[in-house]
Design a protein around this motif. Structure first.
Motif, PDB file in Angstrom:
ATOM      1  N   PHE A  31       0.830  -1.201   0.000  1.00  0.00           N
ATOM      2  CA  PHE A  31       0.000   0.000   0.000  1.00  0.00           C
ATOM      3  C   PHE A  31       0.867   1.254   0.000  1.00  0.00           C
ATOM      4  O   PHE A  31       0.621   2.195  -0.769  1.00  0.00           O
ATOM      5  N   CYS A  32       1.897   1.259   0.838  1.00  0.00           N
ATOM      6  CA  CYS A  32       2.763   2.437   0.924  1.00  0.00           C
ATOM      7  C   CYS A  32       3.500   2.686  -0.391  1.00  0.00           C
ATOM      8  O   CYS A  32       3.533   3.816  -0.883  1.00  0.00           O
ATOM      9  N   PHE A  33       4.098   1.635  -0.967  1.00  0.00           N
ATOM     10  CA  PHE A  33       4.913   1.817  -2.163  1.00  0.00           C
ATOM     11  C   PHE A  33       4.092   2.021  -3.427  1.00  0.00           C
ATOM     12  O   PHE A  33       4.537   2.701  -4.347  1.00  0.00           O
ATOM     13  N   LEU A  34       2.914   1.427  -3.499  1.00  0.00           N
ATOM     14  CA  LEU A  34       2.126   1.520  -4.719  1.00  0.00           C
ATOM     15  C   LEU A  34       1.138   2.679  -4.726  1.00  0.00           C
ATOM     16  O   LEU A  34       0.768   3.168  -5.796  1.00  0.00           O
ATOM     17  N   TRP A  35       0.700   3.134  -3.546  1.00  0.00           N
ATOM     18  CA  TRP A  35      -0.296   4.192  -3.526  1.00  0.00           C
ATOM     19  C   TRP A  35       0.172   5.418  -2.741  1.00  0.00           C
ATOM     20  O   TRP A  35       0.129   6.534  -3.252  1.00  0.00           O
ATOM     21  N   LEU A  36       0.606   5.241  -1.512  1.00  0.00           N
ATOM     22  CA  LEU A  36       0.898   6.382  -0.641  1.00  0.00           C
ATOM     23  C   LEU A  36       2.119   7.179  -1.092  1.00  0.00           C
ATOM     24  O   LEU A  36       2.034   8.402  -1.277  1.00  0.00           O
ATOM     25  N   PHE A  37       3.260   6.524  -1.260  1.00  0.00           N
ATOM     26  CA  PHE A  37       4.487   7.241  -1.600  1.00  0.00           C
ATOM     27  C   PHE A  37       4.400   7.964  -2.945  1.00  0.00           C
ATOM     28  O   PHE A  37       4.856   9.107  -3.050  1.00  0.00           O
ATOM     29  N   PRO A  38       3.825   7.356  -4.000  1.00  0.00           N
ATOM     30  CA  PRO A  38       3.688   8.127  -5.248  1.00  0.00           C
ATOM     31  C   PRO A  38       2.785   9.352  -5.105  1.00  0.00           C
ATOM     32  O   PRO A  38       2.978  10.346  -5.787  1.00  0.00           O
ATOM     33  N   ARG A  39       1.793   9.285  -4.219  1.00  0.00           N
ATOM     34  CA  ARG A  39       0.887  10.425  -4.034  1.00  0.00           C
ATOM     35  C   ARG A  39       1.556  11.585  -3.317  1.00  0.00           C
ATOM     36  O   ARG A  39       1.275  12.737  -3.589  1.00  0.00           O
ATOM     37  N   ILE A  40       2.452  11.275  -2.352  1.00  0.00           N
ATOM     38  CA  ILE A  40       3.067  12.361  -1.583  1.00  0.00           C
ATOM     39  C   ILE A  40       4.417  12.793  -2.144  1.00  0.00           C
ATOM     40  O   ILE A  40       4.977  13.781  -1.686  1.00  0.00           O
ATOM     41  N   ALA A  41       4.956  12.083  -3.137  1.00  0.00           N
ATOM     42  CA  ALA A  41       6.268  12.424  -3.690  1.00  0.00           C
ATOM     43  C   ALA A  41       6.344  13.857  -4.219  1.00  0.00           C
ATOM     44  O   ALA A  41       7.349  14.542  -3.981  1.00  0.00           O
ATOM     45  N   PRO A  42       5.330  14.378  -4.936  1.00  0.00           N
ATOM     46  CA  PRO A  42       5.438  15.765  -5.405  1.00  0.00           C
ATOM     47  C   PRO A  42       5.459  16.786  -4.268  1.00  0.00           C
ATOM     48  O   PRO A  42       5.908  17.912  -4.456  1.00  0.00           O
ATOM     49  N   LEU A  43       4.998  16.407  -3.105  1.00  0.00           N
ATOM     50  CA  LEU A  43       4.952  17.332  -1.976  1.00  0.00           C
ATOM     51  C   LEU A  43       6.241  17.336  -1.158  1.00  0.00           C
ATOM     52  O   LEU A  43       6.415  18.179  -0.287  1.00  0.00           O
ATOM     53  N   PHE A  46      12.656  16.801  -1.620  1.00  0.00           N
ATOM     54  CA  PHE A  46      13.923  16.171  -1.963  1.00  0.00           C
ATOM     55  C   PHE A  46      14.488  16.649  -3.297  1.00  0.00           C
ATOM     56  O   PHE A  46      15.689  16.611  -3.498  1.00  0.00           O
ATOM     57  N   ASN A  47      13.658  17.080  -4.218  1.00  0.00           N
ATOM     58  CA  ASN A  47      14.141  17.501  -5.528  1.00  0.00           C
ATOM     59  C   ASN A  47      14.227  19.015  -5.671  1.00  0.00           C
ATOM     60  O   ASN A  47      14.486  19.515  -6.757  1.00  0.00           O
ATOM     61  N   ASP A  48      14.009  19.744  -4.592  1.00  0.00           N
ATOM     62  CA  ASP A  48      14.119  21.197  -4.629  1.00  0.00           C
ATOM     63  C   ASP A  48      15.577  21.585  -4.424  1.00  0.00           C
ATOM     64  O   ASP A  48      16.107  21.501  -3.318  1.00  0.00           O
ATOM     65  N   ASN A  49      16.217  22.002  -5.495  1.00  0.00           N
ATOM     66  CA  ASN A  49      17.614  22.392  -5.406  1.00  0.00           C
ATOM     67  C   ASN A  49      17.714  23.841  -4.962  1.00  0.00           C
ATOM     68  O   ASN A  49      17.036  24.708  -5.490  1.00  0.00           O
TER      69      ASN A  49
END
Length: 70
Positions: A31-43, A46-49
């Motif tokens: 559940f975490c890897f397939l649904w939760l983490f992809p949903r919160i990744a844009p928020l 980590f990719n803000d340089n």
């Protein structure tokens, strides 16, 4: 305490409880890897340089020419 309550709620003998507990853990991880983490990744930040990537490069300095005297 919550894990003890879940363990007591699982039906069956010890082997069945262990199997059901493993299935529950795998379901939670999936559940975490397939649904939760992809949903919160844009928020996530980590990719803000904040550092200019070209700032780490040293300036291109040419070595001084040494001319041979005859």
């Amino acid at each position: 305490m919550i894990y003890a309550a879940i363990w007591r709620a699982l039906p069956g003998p010890l082997a069945v409880r262990v199997l059901l507990a493993a299935v529950l853990v795998l379901a939670a991880v999936a559940f975490c890897f397939l649904w939760l983490f992809p949903r919160i990744a844009p928020l996530m930040p980590f990719n803000d340089n904040t550092v200019d990537p070209s700032a780490g490069r040293p300036p291109s300095v040419h070595a001084p020419r040494i001319e041979a005297h005859p």
